[in-house]
Design an enzyme around this catalytic site. Structure first.
Site, short mmCIF file in Angstrom:
data_model
loop_
_atom_site.label_atom_id
_atom_site.label_comp_id
_atom_site.label_asym_id
_atom_site.label_seq_id
_atom_site.Cartn_x
_atom_site.Cartn_y
_atom_site.Cartn_z
N ASP A 153 17.51 27.64 -26.17
CA ASP A 153 18.26 27.48 -24.83
C ASP A 153 17.81 28.79 -24.06
OD1 ASP A 153 19.97 26.97 -22.67
OD2 ASP A 153 21.73 28.00 -23.76
N ARG A 161 17.62 34.81 -25.58
CA ARG A 161 18.08 34.84 -26.77
C ARG A 161 17.65 35.65 -27.55
NH1 ARG A 161 22.80 32.10 -25.80
NH2 ARG A 161 22.31 30.30 -24.47
N ARG A 221 22.74 30.81 -12.48
CA ARG A 221 21.85 29.98 -13.12
C ARG A 221 21.35 28.72 -12.69
NH1 ARG A 221 25.66 28.04 -17.84
NH2 ARG A 221 23.96 27.15 -18.84
N LYS A 251 20.03 19.87 -16.83
CA LYS A 251 21.43 19.93 -17.56
C LYS A 251 21.93 20.51 -16.19
CE LYS A 251 20.80 24.46 -19.55
NZ LYS A 251 20.76 25.18 -20.80
N HIS A 252 23.29 20.25 -16.38
CA HIS A 252 24.43 19.47 -16.98
C HIS A 252 24.79 17.95 -16.29
CE1 HIS A 252 24.33 23.81 -17.58
NE2 HIS A 252 24.64 23.17 -19.00
N HIS A 264 32.54 25.93 -21.49
CA HIS A 264 32.63 26.59 -22.77
C HIS A 264 34.02 26.74 -23.40
CE1 HIS A 264 28.57 27.89 -21.36
NE2 HIS A 264 28.09 27.75 -22.29
N ASP A 338 25.70 18.61 -24.67
CA ASP A 338 25.83 19.99 -24.51
C ASP A 338 26.41 20.14 -25.86
OD1 ASP A 338 25.66 22.48 -23.85
OD2 ASP A 338 26.89 21.94 -21.95
#
Length: 1023
Positions: A153, A161, A221, A251-252, A264, A338
């Protein structure tokens, strides 16, 4: 108890489905699950019947784009692998399990177990490091019967990450860029890095339209609020990734931009009309699918106008995934859920049911699944009971295998660990990152065209950095353009007292740059801006000051700053962004960014375009046609110079085409262990560079003003020369060093020594007082008569007897020439040399460290020491001039005495290279520098004041033989050189204190240290 009731109902339901399927009354894997849900999940269905979905406008199905079409060889590979798989191994292909490279061995063994026993088809890596991830990827691939799809991701690159990897700007910053080609190149670079690390899927780009400023999870984002802008930029990013055979995933789906909850943690509801969803939110997905998008991530969103099943996430909706995405939009790529551990799916069925329902809804790959073993058995059972068919499973598995072939897993090779870090952080990638930052900076407000800053000599500047540490990157870069009173406030002000304390530190500033750091991305937190901070802007304006605000954060924060004169949006606090913004403020770089969202009265698409103003900026070697890998060889040469005690330390700077492409510091101020390191702020005694950087610049100013005539005799301007052996010397003779004066006249300072050593008390004192007012050394002060007597000694000095073939004085390099030119400047300019050059040259250029007598002029200057003088001053010289004749003049002389650093010298040289223009100010007329840098004398290879390549001596110890005939420069006794090549638009600055601790150290010449570096610079230029 409820589970005991549900289980029989669920089994009966499965049996019913099997019968219906057997008699052909329904299609397996379609809307059957929704009918089944009413009896098997009380949490979802124990409600009143849902209202029918809003009738929506019908759209003609799009023409499908077959993104995984393979050659015959590819299909043979797919078939051969497929035929080896057991039913359980086929189902394993659906699972992409989360893993980390910063965990312990028990976690790694757990992943080993999933690969070997549950036959999972892929992994998605989260936190860790690149080397560790590469090692683990090789380990896991070696265990897998079918090569694993590896995902990450990495919306803004691997750095999202992994440590030790690159972090590109987030998508909101990219949304400000007008040129989508650079975003394509970013996608390709991220793809290259993914390929190098064995990654096949990047879960990017975010294709949501951020239409809700309070969106707590998408926000920065997203590429912004314009559907066209989002679609174009997402497509560019996607094409860049897929050009490197890395699967991109939009996405999404069907659009997370208008939510006020974080999926989330919970299941957000998208309360938009069908028309809004189809015309706005689906627009980017539709465009990307038509542009050969290979992956889509479904969102954990409840979208009632698409599927009004209560509390059902889009991830689990057949209507959204199959009917809308696959059928209506014609998507033929991989559909990923997701992450199935997210709160947005937790309101749905338990884990094993979620996985099955996600597959039935139309997803192909289950991301971050929980309890893989139970989920596998549950899916097998669904096949066995007829809830879904084997053909349904096989179709998905073959699509996954086709994707594996497309990414190259049919020819899988382990990741090479050699050179991994260097290849993931390539110079070309750094250049691209800088370019993205440069193109995104947005001038949202610019009253009275305050930006870019113009007349620097009229500005008294201060910088207030809210939320930043002292010595931050932003304020350091600001100070490279002009002197700033810098105030850094780490703890953001919250009270009136704190505001008053900040105001009290501003001195006489008339222009303030106020920057906001460590901002929040949350609208509910007012983006981390305190009321006291915005009150400070109002107070500054009440004082009549000009205020420029830079926000290193969300563009939604900008309405809080519109009381300022200029507002700059920098989107996020990357070091590169903090480096770029000062260059924009001062015109080193232009500004072309546009707001990607509307906020307050500032509308989407707004952005004041500023053009570069001709000031130095920072850039990569590649941006100006040089090779960074070649230029990096300077490091080893400079380090060897320090190691071999050629110099204690040095500054090396290279600029080309208006960009500083190499600027590094090596070594320390002395050879002592633990000595202070050389930094950008270190000031060096420039010795004879004073001649060209101070005296010659002043002469050119007077020449421009027609206040002097170079062909005229110096005695016309200095009547005391009449009747002496110097009365016929012309100014150009002085500049060419062919005046006939001797090279040096030591008796000027030697006469003040006692015959048996020590200094005469009549002239010197260890501390300043009313009689001893000129500083000779750090702890040595002299009487003004010393300075006054120097000129008398120069006038009375003997002439050289060296003549050329025509009987005229031959070329003899002499400090006395520039002592005489100093007198001309001071007599005609009616100011001491230091004041004249500061007011007419340095100040308009924003130079504040370059100058004479740093101990008296600057607060706590960081000066490199020169010699431990045991003959004249009997002390270590730090911050006072080494040259003895300049010293007895209090450190102010036409031939020596200047102190400076590489950056400010480069600025001055860039003005010369640009023929007297720098920024919006013209310091010299366009023809002046070209005239002064020509070789015009028939008796010398030198130009007017400047050194030049000597065609009769190709073995220079400080200059590369590749330097063009039009190049010019100078050296300094203390270990310095500056060289400018107009043909290559090239500047080279090398500063050192090679004479520490003794001037007898001549290794800089015998080693040809400066020449070797200069040669590398020319080798780096790409022809």
């Amino acid at each position: 108890m409820r589970n005991n009731i549900v289980r029989p109902i669920f089994i009966l339901g499965l049996l019913s489905v099997s019968l219906l399927t057997a008699f052909g009354l329904t299609k397996p894997g379609r809307s059957v699950w929704h009918r089944l849900a009413s009896s098997s999940h009380a949490k979802v269905t124990r409600t009143r019947p849902a209202a029918p979905a809003t009738r929506i406008r019908t759209y003609a199905p799009a023409q499908p784009v077959e993104v995984f079409s393979l050659p015959d060889s590819g299909q043979r590979w797919v078939d051969s692998v497929f035929q080896t798989l057991t039913p359980e191994q086929k189902i394993g292909q659906f699972f992409m399990v989360a893993t980390f490279s910063n965990r312990h061995e028990n976690h790694y063994q757990y992943i080993d177990h999933l690969i070997q026993n549950n036959h999972i088809g892929g992994l998605i890596f989260f936190q860790g490091g690149p080397y560790r991830q590469a090692v683990l990827t090789n380990r896991y691939q070696a265990l897998s019967k079918v090569p694993l799809l590896i995902g990450i991701d990495g919306e803004w690159g691997l750095g999202m990450r992994l440590d030790s990897t690159m972090e590109f700007p987030k998508q909101m910053a990219l949304g400000a860029i007008r040129d989508n080609e650079v975003i394509y190149r970013m996608g390709a670079e991220i793809g290259r890095q993914c390929q190098r690390l064995g990654i096949h899927i990047n879960f990017a780009p975010v294709s949501d339209i951020n239409s809700n400023p309070a969106n707590p999870v998408i926000g920065v984002r997203s590429f912004g609020e314009s559907k066209e802008n989002v679609a174009l930029k997402a497509s560019a990013y996607m094409r860049g990734l897929q050009q490197t055979h890395v699967i991109a995933t939009a996405k999404h789906f069907p659009g997370h931009g208008d939510t006020n909850a974080d999926s989330h943690h919970t299941l957000p509801t998208v309360s938009r009309s069908s028309e809004q969803m189809r015309e706005v939110d689906l627009y980017p997905f539709r465009k990307l699918i038509a542009d050969s998008l290979m992956g889509v991530v479904t969102g954990h969103l409840h979208v009632p106008v698409m599927d009004n099943t209560p509390a059902l996430a889009a991830t689990l909706s057949e209507k959204i995934v199959t009917e809308l995405l696959k059928k209506e939009l014609g998507f033929r790529g991989l559909v990923f859920t997701d992450a199935l551990n997210m709160g947005g799916i937790s309101r749905s069925p338990k884990a094993m049911d979620v996985n099955l329902r996600a597959l039935i809804a139309g997803n192909d790959i289950l991301l971050y699944p929980e309890n893989v073993r139970e989920a596998t058995l549950h899916i097998l059972n669904a096949v066995q009971t007829g809830l879904i068919t084997q053909e349904f499973i096989d179709e998905k598995v073959k699509k996954i295998l086709r994707a594996k072939f497309w990414v190259g897993l049919n020819k899988y090779k382990p990741i090479s660990l050699s050179g991994l870090s260097a290849e993931l952080n390539a110079p070309e990638a750094e250049l691209l990152k800088q370019e993205l930052c440069e193109q995104s900076v947005t001038i949202a407000q610019n009253k009275n065209e305050l930006l870019p800053f113009g007349r620097l000599d009229t500005l008294r500047l201060a910088s207030i950095a809210i939320g930043a540490d002292a010595g931050n990157v932003f304020q350091k870069r600001l100070n490279q353009y002009a002197p700033f009173q810098t105030i850094a406030i780490r703890d953001k002000p919250v009270s009136e007292t704190e505001v008053s304390n900040i105001l009290a530190q501003l001195g006489d500033a008339n222009t303030v740059v106020m920057s906001f750091h460590r901002m929040s991305e949350s609208a509910s937190r007012k983006f981390g801006i305190t009321k006291a901070s915005t009150d400070l802007i109002a107070r500054l304006k009440q004082r009549g000051l000009k205020v420029v605000v830079t926000a290193f954060g969300s563009p939604y924060s900008l309405p809080q700053f519109t009381g300022a004169d200029a507002v700059v949006c920098a989107y996020q606090e990357l070091d590169d962004m903090q480096q770029v913004v000062p260059q924009v403020l001062f015109g080193g770089l232009g500004a072309r960014g546009m707001l990607p969202v509307s906020t307050g009265d500032l509308k989407v698409g707004l952005g004041h375009v500023l053009n570069p103003e001709g000031r130095l900026s920072a850039g990569s070697p590649e941006s100006v046609g040089m090779k960074s890998t070649v230029l990096a060889k300077i490091d080893a040469i400079a380090q060897s110079g320090v190691r071999d005690r050629v110099v204690p330390g040095c500054q090396v700077l290279v600029a080309r085409k208006g960009k500083v492409v190499y600027s590094k510091n090596f070594g320390a101020l002395t050879y002592s262990p633990g000595a202070e390191k050389v930094t950008d702020e270190t000031l060096y005694d420039l010795a004879s560079l004073t001649k060209v950087l101070a005296t010659l610049q002043s002469v050119m100013v007077l020449y421009d003003r027609k206040q002097i005539d170079l062909a005229q005799k110096a005695s016309v301007y200095l009547p005391e020369l009449r009747g002496t052996n110097k009365q016929n010397i012309t100014l150009q003779d002085l500049l060419w060093h062919q005046s006939g004066m001797v090279s040096f006249y030591p008796t000027t300072w030697d006469r003040t020594r006692n015959p048996n050593g020590g200094l005469k008390a009549d002239y010197y004192n260890p501390t300043p007082d009313s009689l001893h007012t000129i500083q000779i050394a750090p702890t040595l002060w002299g009487v003004p008569a010393l300075r006054d007597s120097v000129w008398k000694w120069v006038v009375q000095s003997p002439m050289s007897r060296k003549l050329d073939g025509s009987g005229l004085p031959a070329y003899v390099y002499s400090d006395l020439n520039f002592l005489m030119l100093q007198k001309v400047v001071e007599r005609i300019g009616k100011l001491p040399l230091d004041q004249f050059v500061t007011e007419n040259v340095y100040k308009p250029l924003g130079l504040h460290q370059l100058g004479f007598t740093p101990l008296q002029r600057l607060k706590n200057p960081r000066c490199a020491p020169t010699e431990q003088d045991s003959y004249y001053r009997n002390q270590l010289l730090v911050g006072t001039v080494h040259d003895q004749m300049a010293a007895v003049q209090g450190g102010l002389s036409g031939h020596a005495g200047l102190f400076g650093n590489a950056r400010e010298i480069a600025t001055l040289l860039q003005m010369n290279l640009q023929k007297g223009q720098y920024g919006e100010q013209r310091i010299l007329n366009p023809m002046t520098v070209p005239f002064f840098t020509q070789t015009l004398s028939s008796r010398s290879f030198r130009a007017l004041g400047w050194d030049k390549p000597n065609p009769d001596n190709p073995n220079s110890v400080y200059m590369a033989p590749q330097a063009s005939p039009r190049s010019f420069g100078h050296t300094g006794f203390t270990g310095n050189v500056v060289w400018v090549d107009p043909d290559q638009e090239l500047i080279f600055v090398f500063l050192s204190n090679r004479i520490y601790p003794t001037a007898g150290n001549n290794s800089i010449n015998t080693s040809k240290l400066r020449r070797r570096i200069h040669e590398v610079i020319y080798s780096a230029v790409q022809q």
